[in-house]
Write a protein that holds these residues in place. Sequence first.
Motif, PDB file in Angstrom:
ATOM      1  N   PRO A  27     -64.792 -11.234  74.279  1.00  0.00           N
ATOM      2  CA  PRO A  27     -63.582 -11.511  74.087  1.00  0.00           C
ATOM      3  C   PRO A  27     -63.163 -12.532  72.743  1.00  0.00           C
ATOM      4  O   PRO A  27     -62.290 -12.303  71.847  1.00  0.00           O
ATOM      5  CB  PRO A  27     -62.814 -12.454  75.097  1.00  0.00           C
ATOM      6  N   PHE A  28     -64.485 -13.593  72.425  1.00  0.00           N
ATOM      7  CA  PHE A  28     -64.134 -13.944  71.214  1.00  0.00           C
ATOM      8  C   PHE A  28     -64.534 -13.162  69.960  1.00  0.00           C
ATOM      9  O   PHE A  28     -63.865 -13.032  69.231  1.00  0.00           O
ATOM     10  CB  PHE A  28     -65.468 -15.003  71.292  1.00  0.00           C
ATOM     11  N   ALA A  29     -65.555 -12.189  70.151  1.00  0.00           N
ATOM     12  CA  ALA A  29     -65.730 -11.104  69.017  1.00  0.00           C
ATOM     13  C   ALA A  29     -64.523 -10.358  69.119  1.00  0.00           C
ATOM     14  O   ALA A  29     -64.193  -9.763  67.816  1.00  0.00           O
ATOM     15  CB  ALA A  29     -66.755 -10.283  69.464  1.00  0.00           C
ATOM     16  N   GLN A  30     -63.957  -9.753  70.184  1.00  0.00           N
ATOM     17  CA  GLN A  30     -62.525  -9.097  69.947  1.00  0.00           C
ATOM     18  C   GLN A  30     -61.597  -9.852  69.156  1.00  0.00           C
ATOM     19  O   GLN A  30     -60.872  -9.272  68.249  1.00  0.00           O
ATOM     20  CB  GLN A  30     -62.204  -8.746  71.234  1.00  0.00           C
ATOM     21  N   ALA A  31     -61.339 -11.117  69.366  1.00  0.00           N
ATOM     22  CA  ALA A  31     -60.315 -11.912  68.756  1.00  0.00           C
ATOM     23  C   ALA A  31     -60.841 -11.876  67.157  1.00  0.00           C
ATOM     24  O   ALA A  31     -59.441 -12.014  66.424  1.00  0.00           O
ATOM     25  CB  ALA A  31     -60.230 -13.436  69.055  1.00  0.00           C
ATOM     26  N   PHE A  32     -61.942 -11.956  66.845  1.00  0.00           N
ATOM     27  CA  PHE A  32     -62.039 -12.014  65.281  1.00  0.00           C
ATOM     28  C   PHE A  32     -61.746 -10.537  64.961  1.00  0.00           C
ATOM     29  O   PHE A  32     -61.202 -10.494  63.864  1.00  0.00           O
ATOM     30  CB  PHE A  32     -63.611 -12.015  65.126  1.00  0.00           C
ATOM     31  N   GLN A  33     -61.962  -9.357  65.611  1.00  0.00           N
ATOM     32  CA  GLN A  33     -61.638  -8.146  65.198  1.00  0.00           C
ATOM     33  C   GLN A  33     -59.954  -8.163  65.149  1.00  0.00           C
ATOM     34  O   GLN A  33     -59.457  -7.393  63.905  1.00  0.00           O
ATOM     35  CB  GLN A  33     -62.177  -6.923  66.087  1.00  0.00           C
ATOM     36  N   SER A  35     -57.925 -10.433  64.524  1.00  0.00           N
ATOM     37  CA  SER A  35     -57.305 -11.155  63.570  1.00  0.00           C
ATOM     38  C   SER A  35     -57.104 -10.431  62.364  1.00  0.00           C
ATOM     39  O   SER A  35     -56.527 -11.009  61.451  1.00  0.00           O
ATOM     40  CB  SER A  35     -58.320 -12.335  63.284  1.00  0.00           C
ATOM     41  N   LEU A  36     -58.049  -9.386  61.930  1.00  0.00           N
ATOM     42  CA  LEU A  36     -57.882  -8.441  60.711  1.00  0.00           C
ATOM     43  C   LEU A  36     -57.108  -7.277  60.611  1.00  0.00           C
ATOM     44  O   LEU A  36     -57.086  -6.559  59.739  1.00  0.00           O
ATOM     45  CB  LEU A  36     -59.308  -8.164  60.525  1.00  0.00           C
ATOM     46  N   THR A  37     -56.394  -7.452  61.741  1.00  0.00           N
ATOM     47  CA  THR A  37     -55.419  -6.292  62.003  1.00  0.00           C
ATOM     48  C   THR A  37     -53.928  -6.720  62.175  1.00  0.00           C
ATOM     49  O   THR A  37     -53.634  -8.058  62.184  1.00  0.00           O
ATOM     50  CB  THR A  37     -55.616  -5.437  63.532  1.00  0.00           C
ATOM     51  N   TYR A  48     -55.970  -2.129  60.075  1.00  0.00           N
ATOM     52  CA  TYR A  48     -56.690  -3.184  59.483  1.00  0.00           C
ATOM     53  C   TYR A  48     -56.166  -3.529  58.217  1.00  0.00           C
ATOM     54  O   TYR A  48     -55.856  -2.819  57.083  1.00  0.00           O
ATOM     55  CB  TYR A  48     -58.199  -2.697  59.312  1.00  0.00           C
ATOM     56  N   ILE A  49     -55.751  -4.972  58.005  1.00  0.00           N
ATOM     57  CA  ILE A  49     -55.358  -5.503  56.806  1.00  0.00           C
ATOM     58  C   ILE A  49     -56.128  -6.354  56.321  1.00  0.00           C
ATOM     59  O   ILE A  49     -55.471  -7.341  55.130  1.00  0.00           O
ATOM     60  CB  ILE A  49     -53.845  -5.779  57.254  1.00  0.00           C
ATOM     61  N   GLY A  50     -57.481  -6.558  56.532  1.00  0.00           N
ATOM     62  CA  GLY A  50     -58.230  -7.618  55.901  1.00  0.00           C
ATOM     63  C   GLY A  50     -57.939  -8.969  56.460  1.00  0.00           C
ATOM     64  O   GLY A  50     -57.413  -9.326  57.456  1.00  0.00           O
ATOM     65  N   PHE A  51     -57.718  -9.913  55.357  1.00  0.00           N
ATOM     66  CA  PHE A  51     -57.458 -11.121  55.277  1.00  0.00           C
ATOM     67  C   PHE A  51     -56.014 -11.755  55.215  1.00  0.00           C
ATOM     68  O   PHE A  51     -55.807 -12.762  54.935  1.00  0.00           O
ATOM     69  CB  PHE A  51     -58.508 -12.223  54.584  1.00  0.00           C
ATOM     70  N   ARG A 275     -49.833 -10.280  67.723  1.00  0.00           N
ATOM     71  CA  ARG A 275     -51.023 -10.735  68.225  1.00  0.00           C
ATOM     72  C   ARG A 275     -52.269 -10.729  67.115  1.00  0.00           C
ATOM     73  O   ARG A 275     -53.175 -11.462  67.325  1.00  0.00           O
ATOM     74  CB  ARG A 275     -51.457  -9.633  69.420  1.00  0.00           C
ATOM     75  N   GLY A 276     -51.980  -9.941  65.817  1.00  0.00           N
ATOM     76  CA  GLY A 276     -53.072 -10.104  64.971  1.00  0.00           C
ATOM     77  C   GLY A 276     -52.897 -11.713  64.319  1.00  0.00           C
ATOM     78  O   GLY A 276     -53.935 -12.175  63.985  1.00  0.00           O
ATOM     79  N   MET A 277     -51.719 -12.047  64.081  1.00  0.00           N
ATOM     80  CA  MET A 277     -51.559 -13.231  63.503  1.00  0.00           C
ATOM     81  C   MET A 277     -52.078 -14.540  64.559  1.00  0.00           C
ATOM     82  O   MET A 277     -52.655 -15.449  64.109  1.00  0.00           O
ATOM     83  CB  MET A 277     -50.168 -13.329  62.986  1.00  0.00           C
ATOM     84  N   GLY A 278     -51.660 -14.363  65.808  1.00  0.00           N
ATOM     85  CA  GLY A 278     -51.967 -14.948  66.801  1.00  0.00           C
ATOM     86  C   GLY A 278     -53.571 -15.092  66.826  1.00  0.00           C
ATOM     87  O   GLY A 278     -54.168 -16.508  67.085  1.00  0.00           O
ATOM     88  N   ALA A 279     -54.294 -14.215  66.911  1.00  0.00           N
ATOM     89  CA  ALA A 279     -55.744 -14.117  66.913  1.00  0.00           C
ATOM     90  C   ALA A 279     -56.058 -14.817  65.615  1.00  0.00           C
ATOM     91  O   ALA A 279     -57.252 -15.414  65.685  1.00  0.00           O
ATOM     92  CB  ALA A 279     -56.161 -12.792  66.948  1.00  0.00           C
ATOM     93  N   ALA A 280     -55.691 -14.693  64.586  1.00  0.00           N
ATOM     94  CA  ALA A 280     -55.979 -15.358  63.190  1.00  0.00           C
ATOM     95  C   ALA A 280     -55.926 -16.859  63.288  1.00  0.00           C
ATOM     96  O   ALA A 280     -56.878 -17.614  62.776  1.00  0.00           O
ATOM     97  CB  ALA A 280     -55.304 -14.739  61.962  1.00  0.00           C
TER      98      ALA A 280
END
Length: 307
Positions: A27-33, A35-37, A48-51, A275-280
């Motif tokens: 789940p940690f690794a998935q959160a990193f993924q 965060s880039l979307t 995928y929108i990068g950073f 969710r992407g912003m939340g993960a970031a």
Amino acid sequence: MKHGKVPFILSFLALPVGLYTWLVLMPFAQAFQISLTDWSGTSNKFNYIGFENFVELFQDDVFVLPGLKNTGIILLVMPVLTIALALFFAFMLNVGGQSKGGRIRGVRGASFYKIVYFFPQVLSLAIIAILWKQMYAPANFGGMLASALKFVGITPPVNGFLAREDFVLWCVIAVMVWSAVGFYLVFFSSAMASIPTEIYEAALIDGASRVTTFFRVTLPLLWESVQTAWVYLGIIALDAFALVYIMTPEQGGPNHASEVIGGVVYRYSFSFQERGMGAAIGVVLFFATLIMAVVSLRVTRRDRVEY
């Protein structure tokens, strides 16, 4: 026999390590993924929108920046107050009694006091938040603190302490300290119990005061315990979301005066469906926690005192 130990040990480690990898690391690794979307959480499409999320979150002065500021204040104040109070109470309970014949004693009834201080630990965080929310309520709603101030002739806040932007964050910090100090009192008391009483008696014979004994004897010998407490309390300070969510108006109000970074993650992930912003933000919080732990251990590192 020696070579047969490795498969035997691995057979015991395989299941717990596998579960930890599946339930925690993945789940940690998935959160990193994520965060880039720009994933909203309601579809299976990942763009995928990068950073971009990381750039935008530091431009959000409505939620993210107040959350970072308030979390930083909690991180600076709450561990210091908790450790200071816990050390003071532990020292007084274990060493603060009247000395007789050059013998160091704790105060009478120290075990009972430890139970009283430790009591908040048996309560869930939700119960603590609800109890203190009522304590901070206005006098006309039965708020104990406001009623006590009114009784002695001091005018309390009309809408309660939690409705004041200048009070609300400090009210949350006070509850966090109150709920944590009992555990670390017992923690430090256990560490003090391993210090030979002869050291305290020698300091007493040499004419050292209680204050001198604390700073020259007790604190150096407890430094590793203080270091450990500092790291754990820092992690607790970064995870103040549940208390803020239950206690404060608008789950971080009023006017975002008690917003914390965990609450910002919740808002973006579930209220705004970003969710992407939340993960970031979660990734930023992860690295902030990691950096805080490493820096704390490095800054507070001292030579081990042997006794």
